[in-house]
Each structure stands twice: as structure tokens, then as C-alpha cells.
Design an enzyme around this catalytic site. Structure first.
Site, mmCIF file in Angstrom:
data_model
loop_
_atom_site.group_PDB
_atom_site.id
_atom_site.type_symbol
_atom_site.label_atom_id
_atom_site.label_comp_id
_atom_site.label_asym_id
_atom_site.label_seq_id
_atom_site.Cartn_x
_atom_site.Cartn_y
_atom_site.Cartn_z
ATOM 1 N N GLU A 124 21.220 57.918 41.640
ATOM 2 C CA GLU A 124 20.434 56.863 42.290
ATOM 3 C C GLU A 124 20.053 55.749 41.336
ATOM 4 O O GLU A 124 19.596 54.693 41.750
ATOM 5 C CB GLU A 124 19.163 57.450 42.911
ATOM 6 C CG GLU A 124 19.406 58.214 44.193
ATOM 7 C CD GLU A 124 20.182 57.397 45.214
ATOM 8 O OE1 GLU A 124 19.695 56.340 45.640
ATOM 9 O OE2 GLU A 124 21.289 57.844 45.579
ATOM 10 N N ARG A 162 40.963 40.200 27.619
ATOM 11 C CA ARG A 162 42.064 39.235 27.739
ATOM 12 C C ARG A 162 41.707 37.862 27.168
ATOM 13 O O ARG A 162 42.576 37.022 26.985
ATOM 14 C CB ARG A 162 42.578 39.152 29.177
ATOM 15 C CG ARG A 162 41.549 38.753 30.194
ATOM 16 C CD ARG A 162 42.066 38.939 31.609
ATOM 17 N NE ARG A 162 43.196 38.054 31.888
ATOM 18 C CZ ARG A 162 43.099 36.760 32.068
ATOM 19 N NH1 ARG A 162 41.924 36.161 31.975
ATOM 20 N NH2 ARG A 162 44.161 36.042 32.338
ATOM 21 N N ASP A 177 43.423 29.679 33.592
ATOM 22 C CA ASP A 177 42.991 30.672 34.571
ATOM 23 C C ASP A 177 42.114 30.073 35.651
ATOM 24 O O ASP A 177 41.425 29.094 35.418
ATOM 25 C CB ASP A 177 42.077 31.718 33.893
ATOM 26 C CG ASP A 177 42.858 32.825 33.258
ATOM 27 O OD1 ASP A 177 44.040 32.954 33.566
ATOM 28 O OD2 ASP A 177 42.255 33.551 32.452
#
Ligand code: ADE
Length: 247
Positions: A124, A162, A177
């Protein structure tokens, strides 16, 4: 702090399920980055820091309610041991849906650091004193609840790795990108030029680099406007701020 060029970016993952990271860290970019010696990964099982019989790490919440809560003891001891294994202290990222929403800027920031400790919860949630007593930065990967922080830690790690200089063969790739310029990526095509009646836009076959750049920019803007107008909003706010600074 900027990364020491010669030192790999060190990831320490604190988790109850180290085994789920192993195949992930061997494959694709995370694997290539490690092979190139640009990053290192260190998995730590929080359970090993439990002093309980059967290495129990969770317990019922005070005040009642469903589920189990991750206890302080194993997490504090695990963090302290891992912290002492290397220098610098690095950033302690706690993966939780209550955290700051992860984005490309955060990935870039982290890729320039020397060390990141990723703390994965389960059950939880974390005993609140883990937030109080450890120097955590809480990070969420989106507005949904995962059954644990592991998948979220992989998202953070992958997006960060990356961007480490030298990881991608083609350095330009990250500056083009999606999100690098605050825009979604333009459509991409590869061979064949015609597939089941669908053809590659003529401009991409033209060899005219300037026209191609213009086309890509236009398509990126259109796509961003249609799908993620909120990104354009941020972009104009940022431009306004930097304009103000140069005035
Ligand atoms: N743990 C559970 N859900 C999460 C989320 N959305 N982001 C980060 N950690 C999580």
C-alpha cells in the site's frame, strides 16, 4: 553537478524484486550502455536488510485499513548500506504515484549526474517516516497506480541511460527526440517506398535537405497541436521567460 567524463553513471536499485531488473538491464540501450562502460547497475534486495524471521519487510497499517505498509527499518538500513558503498551520495529517487511527474528534463538532469539510487516500494505504500527521515525525491511516472515501483524505476532508468553521452551511436538522435524540443516527433518512414498502397511522402525521397527539415518541423508542430497542445503552451511560456531574461 556535471558528470565526471571518465566515471560511469552509477545506478543503485533498492527493491524487493531485484530479479525483475536483470533481463531488462541486459537488453537494448541499458545493456549497450553497460557494455560500453558508460553506466553501472547495482541491485539491492531490501529484504536482506530485514531483521525479522523470514525477512518480512511489511506490516499492517496503524489505524486499520487494507493492505500492508513497507516498514522503515529495512528501507533505512538498506539505504544506509548502499549509500556507503560508493561516492558521491547521489540522488535518492523514491518511485511513488505521489511524486513529481517524471519528464524529459528530469531524465536529462539525471543523465548528467554521477549516481542515482532508485527506491522501489510495494504494497500500500511506504511508512511516512521514510519520506521524513531519508533525503528522497519523490517521482511518479504517471497518474495511475502500479503494483510496485519497479516498472516505474525501469522507465526512469531507460529514459536516463539513453541520454548519457556516448550511449546512442548517433548523438543527434536525442536532440531530435520527441520532447527534446518540446514537440512530438514527426512521422518516420523506411523502405519500401510503397507498402499496401501507402506511399512515403515524396519530399522524403527528394534529397532536398532543407525541404525535408521544413516538412518535418511542420508535421511535428501539427501533430503536437492535435495531440498534445499542452506542450505548446509550455513552450510559449518558456520562450516568454527567456525573452524577459534577455531584456
Ligand atoms: N508506484 C506505483 N505507482 C507508481 C507510479 N505511477 N509512478 C511511480 N511509482 C509508482
Amino acid at each position: 553537478m556535471s558528470a565526471d567524463e571518465n566515471r560511469p553513471l552509477r545506478f543503485d536499485v533498492l527493491t524487493l524484486f531485484p530479479e525483475v531488473f536483470e533481463p531488462f538491464l541486459r537488453a537494448s540501450m541499458p545493456g549497450i550502455a553497460r557494455q560500453k562502460g558508460l553506466v553501472s547497475y547495482h541491485l539491492h534486495d531490501i529484504r536482506e536488510y530485514s531483521l525479522e524471521k523470514h525477512h518480512k519487510v511489511d506490516d499492517r497499517p496503524y489505524g486499520g485499513g487494507p493492505g500492508m505498509v513497507l516498514r522503515c527499518g529495512p528501507v533505512f538500513r538498506c539505504y544506509e548500506a548502499v549509500r556507503a558503498m560508493a561516492e558521491p551520495a547521489g540522488r535518492l529517487i523514491m518511485l511513488t504515484p505521489q511524486g513529481k511527474r517524471f519528464n524529459q528534463d528530469m531524465a536529462r538532469d539525471l543523465s548528467r549526474s554521477q549516481r542515482a539510487l532508485l527506491l522501489c516500494g510495494h504494497y500500500e505504500g511506504f511508512d511516512e517516516r521514510i519520506r521524513q527521515g531519508l533525503p528522497v525525491e519523490e517521482v511518479s511516472v504517471g497518474d495511475y497506480v502500479l503494483s510496485g515501483g519497479e516498472a516505474a524505476a525501469m522507465v526512469v532508468l531507460d529514459a536516463t541511460v539513453r541520454l548519457v553521452p556516448g550511449v546512442l551511436g548517433h548523438e543527434d538522435a536525442t536532440s531530435l527526440d520527441s520532447f527534446a524540443e518540446g514537440l512530438l516527433e514527426h512521422p518516420q518512414y523506411t523502405r519500401p517506398p510503397e507498402f499496401r498502397g501507402m506511399s512515403v511522402p515524396e519530399v522524403l525521397l527528394s534529397g532536398d535537405h532543407a525541404r525535408i527539415q521544413q516538412w518535418r518541423r511542420r508535421l511535428a508542430e501539427e501533430r503536437t497541436r492535435a495531440r498534445r497542445a499542452d506542450l505548446l503552451q509550455h513552450e510559449s511560456e518558456e520562450t516568454e521567460t527567456s525573452d524577459e531574461q534577455t531584456e
